[in-house]
Design an enzyme around this catalytic site. Structure first.
Site, PDB file in Angstrom:
ATOM      1  N   SER A 120       0.957  -1.437   0.085  1.00 57.00           N
ATOM      2  CA  SER A 120       0.019  -0.081   0.026  1.00 57.00           C
ATOM      3  C   SER A 120       0.719   1.055   0.081  1.00 57.00           C
ATOM      4  O   SER A 120       2.009   1.213   0.704  1.00 57.00           O
ATOM      5  CB  SER A 120      -0.875   0.031   1.301  1.00 57.00           C
ATOM      6  OG  SER A 120      -1.286   1.283   1.561  1.00 57.00           O
ATOM      7  N   TYR A 146      -2.182  -1.859  10.888  1.00 54.78           N
ATOM      8  CA  TYR A 146      -2.415  -2.394   9.593  1.00 54.78           C
ATOM      9  C   TYR A 146      -1.232  -1.671   8.737  1.00 54.78           C
ATOM     10  O   TYR A 146      -0.565  -2.665   7.791  1.00 54.78           O
ATOM     11  CB  TYR A 146      -3.599  -1.729   9.228  1.00 54.78           C
ATOM     12  CG  TYR A 146      -3.686  -1.843   7.415  1.00 54.78           C
ATOM     13  CD1 TYR A 146      -3.887  -2.813   6.890  1.00 54.78           C
ATOM     14  CD2 TYR A 146      -3.457  -0.568   6.834  1.00 54.78           C
ATOM     15  CE1 TYR A 146      -3.775  -2.825   5.623  1.00 54.78           C
ATOM     16  CE2 TYR A 146      -3.672  -0.471   5.408  1.00 54.78           C
ATOM     17  CZ  TYR A 146      -3.737  -1.554   4.873  1.00 54.78           C
ATOM     18  OH  TYR A 146      -3.783  -1.598   3.494  1.00 54.78           O
ATOM     19  N   LYS A 172       2.211  -3.873   6.509  1.00 52.42           N
ATOM     20  CA  LYS A 172       2.513  -3.789   5.164  1.00 52.42           C
ATOM     21  C   LYS A 172       4.094  -3.414   4.939  1.00 52.42           C
ATOM     22  O   LYS A 172       4.721  -4.197   4.014  1.00 52.42           O
ATOM     23  CB  LYS A 172       1.616  -2.698   4.307  1.00 52.42           C
ATOM     24  CG  LYS A 172       0.349  -3.020   4.329  1.00 52.42           C
ATOM     25  CD  LYS A 172       0.041  -4.158   3.389  1.00 52.42           C
ATOM     26  CE  LYS A 172      -1.715  -4.535   3.285  1.00 52.42           C
ATOM     27  NZ  LYS A 172      -1.677  -6.166   2.815  1.00 52.42           N
TER      28      LYS A 172
HETATM   29  C1  UD1 Z   1      -7.047   4.120   3.904  1.00 48.08           C
HETATM   30  C2  UD1 Z   1      -5.826   3.825   4.800  1.00 48.08           C
HETATM   31  C3  UD1 Z   1      -4.786   3.084   4.083  1.00 48.08           C
HETATM   32  C4  UD1 Z   1      -5.368   1.970   3.447  1.00 48.08           C
HETATM   33  C5  UD1 Z   1      -6.555   2.134   2.543  1.00 48.08           C
HETATM   34  C6  UD1 Z   1      -7.121   0.672   2.453  1.00 48.08           C
HETATM   35  C7  UD1 Z   1      -6.071   5.537   6.423  1.00 48.08           C
HETATM   36  C8  UD1 Z   1      -5.604   6.762   7.166  1.00 48.08           C
HETATM   37  N1  UD1 Z   1      -5.492   4.967   5.584  1.00 48.08           N
HETATM   38  O1  UD1 Z   1      -6.803   4.752   2.948  1.00 48.08           O
HETATM   39  O2  UD1 Z   1      -3.677   3.183   4.892  1.00 48.08           O
HETATM   40  O3  UD1 Z   1      -4.275   1.383   2.526  1.00 48.08           O
HETATM   41  O4  UD1 Z   1      -7.506   2.717   3.256  1.00 48.08           O
HETATM   42  O5  UD1 Z   1      -8.558   0.892   1.463  1.00 48.08           O
HETATM   43  O6  UD1 Z   1      -7.078   4.977   6.914  1.00 48.08           O
HETATM   44  N2  UD1 Z   1     -13.339  10.197   3.547  1.00 48.08           N
HETATM   45  C9  UD1 Z   1     -14.181  10.957   3.894  1.00 48.08           C
HETATM   46  N3  UD1 Z   1     -15.432  10.572   4.488  1.00 48.08           N
HETATM   47  C10 UD1 Z   1     -15.680   9.168   4.645  1.00 48.08           C
HETATM   48  C11 UD1 Z   1     -14.455   8.336   4.151  1.00 48.08           C
HETATM   49  C12 UD1 Z   1     -13.309   8.872   3.665  1.00 48.08           C
HETATM   50  O7  UD1 Z   1     -13.892  12.250   3.739  1.00 48.08           O
HETATM   51  O8  UD1 Z   1     -16.487   8.717   4.927  1.00 48.08           O
HETATM   52  C13 UD1 Z   1     -11.981  10.754   3.009  1.00 48.08           C
HETATM   53  C14 UD1 Z   1     -10.848  10.577   3.659  1.00 48.08           C
HETATM   54  O9  UD1 Z   1     -10.437  11.506   4.818  1.00 48.08           O
HETATM   55  C15 UD1 Z   1      -9.696  10.530   2.550  1.00 48.08           C
HETATM   56  C16 UD1 Z   1     -10.520   9.988   1.477  1.00 48.08           C
HETATM   57  O10 UD1 Z   1     -11.833  10.141   1.695  1.00 48.08           O
HETATM   58  O11 UD1 Z   1      -9.111  11.978   2.529  1.00 48.08           O
HETATM   59  C17 UD1 Z   1     -10.181   8.366   0.963  1.00 48.08           C
HETATM   60  O12 UD1 Z   1     -10.401   7.795   2.420  1.00 48.08           O
HETATM   61  P1  UD1 Z   1     -10.280   6.142   2.474  1.00 48.08           P
HETATM   62  O13 UD1 Z   1     -11.204   5.621   1.186  1.00 48.08           O
HETATM   63  O14 UD1 Z   1     -10.685   5.681   3.866  1.00 48.08           O
HETATM   64  O15 UD1 Z   1      -8.829   5.788   2.002  1.00 48.08           O
HETATM   65  P2  UD1 Z   1      -7.450   6.440   2.773  1.00 48.08           P
HETATM   66  O16 UD1 Z   1      -7.584   6.870   4.117  1.00 48.08           O
HETATM   67  O17 UD1 Z   1      -6.633   6.956   1.726  1.00 48.08           O
END
Ligand code: UD1
Length: 342
Positions: free
Chosen positions: A125, A150, A154
């Site tokens: 990742s 997690y 990795k």
């Molecule tokens: C997350 C993990 C990452 C992992 C990946 C697996 C964290 C900090 N990182 O990535 O290590 O490899 O998942 O899929 O958790 N967001 C919102 N509202 C929501 C959900 C997400 O605004 O309800 C935003 C988050 O703040 C982020 C983006 O959407 O900016 C993507 O979020 P997400 O899909 O959870 O992925 P990551 O955080 O990038």
């Protein structure tokens, strides 16, 4: 036809990779304990590719079963190892579960192949980069202290693979560092199937649009980015699946870089959360109910990948853009509404 073991092959990325392996002339063999996936996905894969993939249900943390499986399947030439726990928040609450699942399965698999030539592709990742110092982030960027157990699994798994590949002659390994996988197969027969409340952005968006969730909260609108929300490199899961086929092919022909290598798997483009929402609204024709709320602990502000190495040395490049990602994710959510799985 080379037989490729796909651990976690009924999961989100695993199921799409099974389809792409088949389409490229490989015979995928799935091992999955179904802890975070559904057996009905096998039917769905069969509907897409016309054959039912070979499936074995067991836990790779079981050393004896893993050894027996490997002995009984001597014609497997490659492994794509997805099977692992992957929820960041849960890993903070239950680190031992994560260290147990993610390491025992990896070590049992590697042990069972001692002395046998094997090509091994590992699901890593971009979380290993933490908050990168420069963007786009290249594979040679420093690995930062992991923000969660997690993420630590990795990082350590990459180190294990590098050391194992260097110490023994038989393991040819590649770690693929995924950016943010989203979207679904064009048939809308497979896609992401989160258990319970989704933690990731895309399933939360599609579940909100279909009415399963009341509203999406954008985690933070005051970051130092053009629109204040976090930026990610979203990658279509079908492109990601194809990157695994490319990695197996590179290992089969012999990777000039050696027995351990890493590649970024992203598009090279960053989209903010608000841009992702706008792209979803455009692709789906749905207005999304969302609010901008507080930041989520541990979020990276911005990350997107440099994909030069993957393009030039893996021979792989993402072909699908944000519109296809959003449209396919939405088609899958609508399919699930009519045809619930699980
Ligand atoms: C997350 C993990 C990452 C992992 C990946 C697996 C964290 C900090 N990182 O990535 O290590 O490899 O998942 O899929 O958790 N967001 C919102 N509202 C929501 C959900 C997400 O605004 O309800 C935003 C988050 O703040 C982020 C983006 O959407 O900016 C993507 O979020 P997400 O899909 O959870 O992925 P990551 O955080 O990038």
């Amino acid at each position: 036809m080379s037989k490729i073991l796909v651990t976690g092959g009924t999961g989100y990325i695993g199921s799409h990779t099974v389809v792409e392996l088949h389409n490229s002339g490989y015979t995928p063999v799935i091992v999955d304990n179904l802890s975070n996936s559904n057996i009905q996905i096998l039917n769905q894969i069969e509907k897409i590719i016309g054959v039912r993939p070979e499936f074995h249900q067991f836990d790779l943390c079981d050393e004896a079963q893993t050894k027996t499986f490997v002995q009984e399947n001597p014609d497997i030439t490659g492994i794509i190892h997805f099977a692992a726990s992957k929820a960041v928040g849960e890993s903070v609450e239950k680190p031992l579960k994560y260290y147990h699942n993610n390491f025992f399965s990896l070590i049992n698999l590697l042990n069972a192949y001692q002395g046998k030539p094997i090509n091994f592709v590992f699901s890593s990742s971009c979380t290993v980069y933490g908050e990168p110092d420069t963007l786009p982030v290249t594979e040679s960027a420093p690995v930062k202290k992991a923000a969660s157990p997690y993420g630590n699994t990795k990082q350590i798994a990459e180190e294990i693979l590098e050391e194992v590949a260097a110490a023994y002659g038989n393991y040819n390994t590649i770690a693929l560092r995924y950016f943010n996988p989203v979207g679904a197969h064009a048939s809308a027969l497979i896609g992401e199937l989160p258990l319970g409340v989704p933690q990731n952005l895309l399933p939360f968006i599609t579940q909100t649009a279909i009415g399963k969730r009341e509203k999406l909260t954008v985690f933070g609108g005051d970051y130092d980015t053009p629109d204040g929300s976090c930026i990610r490199d979203y990658i279509h899961v079908v492109d990601l699946a194809k990157a695994h086929v490319a990695a197996i092919r590179l290992l089969e022909k012999g990777n000039p870089n050696g027995k351990y290598d890493v590649f970024n798997v992203g598009t090279g483009n960053g989209y903010s959360v608000l841009e992702a929402i706008a792209a979803f609204e455009k692709a789906s024709g749905q207005k999304l109910n969302y609010v901008v709320g507080p930041r989520r602990d541990g979020d990276i502000i911005r990350v997107w990948g440099d994909v030069t190495k993957s393009t030039e040395q893996l021979g792989w490049k993402a072909e699908l853009g944000i519109d296809e990602m959003m449209a396919s994710a939405w088609a899958w959510e609508r399919y699930l509404q009519e045809n619930p799985i699980g």
